[in-house]
Design an enzyme around this catalytic site. Structure first.
Site, PDB file in Angstrom:
ATOM      1  N   SER A 143       0.844  -1.204   0.000  1.00  0.00           N
ATOM      2  CA  SER A 143       0.000   0.000   0.000  1.00  0.00           C
ATOM      3  C   SER A 143       0.872   1.244   0.000  1.00  0.00           C
ATOM      4  O   SER A 143       2.038   1.216   0.434  1.00  0.00           O
ATOM      5  CB  SER A 143      -0.880   0.002   1.253  1.00  0.00           C
ATOM      6  N   TYR A 156      -3.136  -0.142   9.823  1.00  0.00           N
ATOM      7  CA  TYR A 156      -2.988  -0.559   8.428  1.00  0.00           C
ATOM      8  C   TYR A 156      -1.596  -0.206   7.913  1.00  0.00           C
ATOM      9  O   TYR A 156      -0.922  -1.025   7.267  1.00  0.00           O
ATOM     10  CB  TYR A 156      -4.061   0.129   7.590  1.00  0.00           C
TER      11      TYR A 156
END
Length: 253
Positions: A143, A156
């Site tokens: 990500s 995250y």
């Protein structure tokens, strides 16, 4: 150079979370490149619909990747009943949006369990077979949050940043047996979930758009094409790489 080096004909891929979004886009691209695909996820109705879209070269297994005790049996079943897993795409993951001070230990642990520990467990089990065959491609889905700071996604971010260490360590151990380990770091990719989120926060949407050098969001096809490349003979000397597919977001001011 022949375009055949990018063909995946005769290979089989396992794509976790392959029923929707980026996972579905990756599965579609891999099938178009000639491979067969097994997709996994928790919701059978979603998987059935995805397989109907993907066609005869796709099958599914209902699986919750966080139940790690079931992973060895899942891998053994696919290897025995459907054939060797040549490509593993660790796509399944979850998200939690909250300021760091509002993120509980349970929140943090839940994200890390899914996005990191389960990824390692599945990779280890698939690698048992790949290493014996001395061939395989493992792709992690990272990500932008693992490459630079983004607020309100602390758990995250930590889980995706840790994937870089996982890629590096596994590369050092697996490369001599021709099992390649790479990661794709998607930028902001159009999906129903993403668009629903940013359309409710126009200021954040504009902030994201300003960050992207190419000035538009990417597509799941863009991520799928990158996965095909990294899995192909065209990338046979590429391992240990974190590949941003982001329209220049990581380098733009």
């Amino acid at each position: 150079m022949s375009l055949n080096v990018f063909s995946l004909k005769g290979q089989r891929a396992l794509v976790t979370g392959g029923g929707t979004g980026i996972g579905l886009g990756i599965s579609k691209a891999i099938i178009e490149a000639g491979a067969k695909v097994v997709i996994t996820g928790r919701r059978e109705e979603v998987l059935k619909e995805a397989v109907a879209q993907l066609g005869e070269n796709a099958t599914y297994r209902v699986n919750d990747i966080t139940i790690r005790t079931e992973i060895p049996a899942l891998v053994e079943s696919i290897e025995t009943k459907e054939g060797p897993i040549d490509i593993l795409v660790n796509n399944a993951g979850i998200h939690h949006k909250a300021w760091a001070q509002d993120t509980t230990d349970d929140d943090f642990e839940r994200i890390v369990q899914t996005n990191l520990i389960s990824v390692f467990s599945l990779t280890r089990e698939c690698a048992k077979y790949m290493l014996k065959r001395k061939k395989g491609s493992v792709i992690m889905i990272g990500s932008m949050a693992g490459l630079f700071g983004i607020d309100r996604v602390i758990a995250y971010s930590a889980s995706k940043t840790a994937l870089t260490g996982l890629v590096n360590g596994l590369t050092a151990e697996y490369a001599k047996d021709n099992v390649r380990v790479n990661a794709i770091a998607p930028g902001w990719i159009t999906s129903n979930m993403f668009l629903n989120a940013v359309n409710k926060d126009q200021a954040r949407k504009q902030q994201i758009t300003n960050r992207i050098a190419m000035d538009h969001f990417g597509t799941t096809e863009d991520i799928g094409n990158a996965a095909v490349f990294l899995s192909s003979e065209g990338a046979k000397y590429i391992t240990g790489v974190i590949l941003p597919v982001d329209g220049g977001a990581t380098v733009n001011f």
